[in-house]
Scaffold this motif. Structure first.
Motif, mmCIF file in Angstrom:
data_model
loop_
_atom_site.group_PDB
_atom_site.id
_atom_site.type_symbol
_atom_site.label_atom_id
_atom_site.label_comp_id
_atom_site.label_asym_id
_atom_site.label_seq_id
_atom_site.Cartn_x
_atom_site.Cartn_y
_atom_site.Cartn_z
ATOM 1 N N TRP A 1 8.618 4.026 -0.715
ATOM 2 C CA TRP A 1 8.116 5.244 -0.067
ATOM 3 C C TRP A 1 9.226 5.939 0.719
ATOM 4 O O TRP A 1 9.419 7.152 0.611
ATOM 5 C CB TRP A 1 6.944 4.901 0.851
ATOM 6 C CG TRP A 1 6.451 6.066 1.673
ATOM 7 C CD1 TRP A 1 6.918 6.472 2.892
ATOM 8 C CD2 TRP A 1 5.438 7.002 1.301
ATOM 9 N NE1 TRP A 1 6.243 7.591 3.320
ATOM 10 C CE2 TRP A 1 5.328 7.939 2.362
ATOM 11 C CE3 TRP A 1 4.608 7.142 0.201
ATOM 12 C CZ2 TRP A 1 4.415 8.998 2.342
ATOM 13 C CZ3 TRP A 1 3.692 8.190 0.180
ATOM 14 C CH2 TRP A 1 3.610 9.105 1.231
ATOM 15 N N ASN A 2 9.962 5.164 1.518
ATOM 16 C CA ASN A 2 10.987 5.751 2.381
ATOM 17 C C ASN A 2 12.102 6.424 1.574
ATOM 18 O O ASN A 2 12.588 7.497 1.944
ATOM 19 C CB ASN A 2 11.574 4.679 3.297
ATOM 20 C CG ASN A 2 10.576 4.195 4.334
ATOM 21 O OD1 ASN A 2 9.567 4.858 4.602
ATOM 22 N ND2 ASN A 2 10.824 3.030 4.905
ATOM 23 N N THR B 1 1.346 9.617 -5.591
ATOM 24 C CA THR B 1 1.887 10.938 -5.248
ATOM 25 C C THR B 1 2.798 11.444 -6.365
ATOM 26 O O THR B 1 2.756 12.622 -6.730
ATOM 27 C CB THR B 1 2.663 10.873 -3.915
ATOM 28 O OG1 THR B 1 1.791 10.400 -2.880
ATOM 29 C CG2 THR B 1 3.185 12.247 -3.525
ATOM 30 N N LYS C 1 10.862 9.691 0.023
ATOM 31 C CA LYS C 1 10.816 10.728 1.069
ATOM 32 C C LYS C 1 12.225 11.195 1.424
ATOM 33 O O LYS C 1 12.446 12.393 1.632
ATOM 34 C CB LYS C 1 10.117 10.166 2.318
ATOM 35 C CG LYS C 1 8.635 9.920 2.150
ATOM 36 C CD LYS C 1 7.830 11.206 1.999
ATOM 37 C CE LYS C 1 7.729 11.950 3.300
ATOM 38 N NZ LYS C 1 6.843 13.154 3.188
ATOM 39 N N ASN D 1 0.696 4.303 -2.731
ATOM 40 C CA ASN D 1 0.541 5.710 -2.349
ATOM 41 C C ASN D 1 1.693 6.558 -2.894
ATOM 42 O O ASN D 1 1.494 7.702 -3.332
ATOM 43 C CB ASN D 1 0.471 5.836 -0.828
ATOM 44 C CG ASN D 1 -0.811 5.270 -0.259
ATOM 45 O OD1 ASN D 1 -1.824 5.186 -0.957
ATOM 46 N ND2 ASN D 1 -0.790 4.876 1.007
ATOM 47 N N ALA D 2 2.896 6.000 -2.884
ATOM 48 C CA ALA D 2 4.054 6.724 -3.414
ATOM 49 C C ALA D 2 3.891 6.984 -4.906
ATOM 50 O O ALA D 2 4.155 8.090 -5.393
ATOM 51 C CB ALA D 2 5.331 5.927 -3.153
ATOM 52 N N LEU E 1 0.823 -1.208 0.000
ATOM 53 C CA LEU E 1 0.000 0.000 0.000
ATOM 54 C C LEU E 1 0.859 1.260 0.000
ATOM 55 O O LEU E 1 0.537 2.244 -0.679
ATOM 56 C CB LEU E 1 -0.930 0.007 1.219
ATOM 57 C CG LEU E 1 -1.869 1.217 1.344
ATOM 58 C CD1 LEU E 1 -2.786 1.331 0.130
ATOM 59 C CD2 LEU E 1 -2.681 1.110 2.630
ATOM 60 N N SER E 2 1.974 1.241 0.725
ATOM 61 C CA SER E 2 2.840 2.423 0.768
ATOM 62 C C SER E 2 3.427 2.720 -0.614
ATOM 63 O O SER E 2 3.598 3.884 -0.981
ATOM 64 C CB SER E 2 3.973 2.232 1.780
ATOM 65 O OG SER E 2 4.857 1.193 1.366
ATOM 66 N N THR E 3 3.709 1.664 -1.392
ATOM 67 C CA THR E 3 4.217 1.859 -2.746
ATOM 68 C C THR E 3 3.135 2.414 -3.654
ATOM 69 O O THR E 3 3.395 3.309 -4.477
ATOM 70 C CB THR E 3 4.765 0.537 -3.306
ATOM 71 O OG1 THR E 3 5.838 0.083 -2.466
ATOM 72 C CG2 THR E 3 5.277 0.710 -4.722
ATOM 73 N N HIS F 1 8.760 -3.425 3.705
ATOM 74 C CA HIS F 1 8.867 -2.438 4.776
ATOM 75 C C HIS F 1 9.015 -1.028 4.202
ATOM 76 O O HIS F 1 9.884 -0.255 4.625
ATOM 77 C CB HIS F 1 10.027 -2.783 5.718
ATOM 78 C CG HIS F 1 9.790 -4.028 6.519
ATOM 79 N ND1 HIS F 1 10.146 -5.280 6.050
ATOM 80 C CD2 HIS F 1 9.213 -4.228 7.739
ATOM 81 C CE1 HIS F 1 9.803 -6.186 6.962
ATOM 82 N NE2 HIS F 1 9.241 -5.576 7.991
ATOM 83 N N ASP F 2 8.170 -0.739 3.222
ATOM 84 C CA ASP F 2 8.004 0.631 2.692
ATOM 85 C C ASP F 2 9.263 1.182 2.032
ATOM 86 O O ASP F 2 9.513 2.395 2.063
ATOM 87 C CB ASP F 2 7.550 1.578 3.811
ATOM 88 C CG ASP F 2 6.322 1.079 4.558
ATOM 89 O OD1 ASP F 2 5.490 0.401 3.919
ATOM 90 O OD2 ASP F 2 6.191 1.354 5.759
#
Length: 259
Positions: A250-251, A31, A254, A27-28, A23-25, A246-247
């Motif tokens: 996304w990380n 974005t 950021k 969302n990335a 999900l974090s990917t 583990h994101d």
């Protein structure tokens, strides 16, 4: 300023554990899209094995490790098959009772020769069905964009020199080697899309985890290795992020203030 981000699929966008995009990917990526940044898949897979990730509306697809580049609208920008003489040499080698398993991949189909437990294991790890097994006869040797050779790493150099001298091998797993035309790599596909979109190499970023990602990570302005990447990939990366579960994507985005 980053204007295009290139993503490997297996072990980068897709988790080997869940066979899904975290999900974090998602969302990335959304974005990035909202900021007008191009998002492009860069994989050793066939274009026909990416339907389950196309819901994210990628701007383009570098497939077969750069051998087949196509836009989201289906416009083919580049296509380069393996030299027919190398494919015929491989078929001749196998017909001489040499114990080798391999797949031959074209735009429309994947053919499997000599299905073994290793091949079953590979397709299980990718959450894909094993294609129908083909016979050696009556195969069109001029349409093959990639082959996967199930051969141990220590035997790869000799095999390539003696059987497929006009091709190049790369790996993201010890199970098999991706084989493409000599000089072909994800780097070539990146340049095809940069020219298409009018973007410079200094405005790019990429994510990968396997040996076939090395040219991509070295070529883009920022090359990010996933936390689950092979050691040789981490060695050449500009940055090592967390793993796919583990994101990691996304990380890193950021960290570099891209999102």
């Amino acid at each position: 300023m980053i204007k295009a981000v290139f993503f490997d699929v297996d072990g980068t966008l897709l988790s080997f554990n869940t066979h899904q995009i975290p999900l974090s990917t998602e969302n990335a990526i959304r974005t990035l899209q909202a900021k007008g940044i191009k998002i492009i898949v860069s994989t050793g897979r066939s274009i026909n094995s990416l339907n389950h990730i196309k819901y994210l509306d990628f701007d383009g697809f570098i497939t077969f490790n750069g051998g087949y580049c196509v836009t989201k609208d289906g416009d083919v920008l580049f296509r380069k098959p393996i030299p027919a003489e190398d494919i015929q040499s491989l078929l001749n080698y196998a017909k001489q009772a040499n114990p080798v398993s391999f797949s031959l991949m074209s735009e429309q189909e994947i053919s499997i020769f000599n299905v073994t437990p290793d091949i079953q294991q590979m397709y299980d790890s990718l959450n894909l069905p094993v294609p129908m097994q083909r016979e050696y006869e009556d195969f069109d040797t001029s349409t093959v964009l990639q082959t996967n050779i199930f051969i141990q790493p220590e035997h790869e150099d000799h095999f390539m020199k003696t059987v497929m001298p006009n091709s190049i091998a790369s790996r993201w797993t010890p199970l098999f080697a991706d084989v493409n035309p000599l000089g072909q790599s994800k780097k070539v596909g990146i340049d095809i899309f940069l020219d298409y979109f009018g973007i410079t190499i200094n405005e790019t970023m990429s994510f990968g985890d396997g040996g076939n990602d090395i040219t991509m990570l070295q070529h883009t302005h920022i090359g990010v290795a996933m936390g689950n990447a092979n050691p040789e990939v981490k060695d050449i990366a500009d940055y090592i992020t967390d793993d796919v579960d583990h994101d990691g994507i996304w990380n890193a985005l950021k960290h570099f203030d891209v999102i």
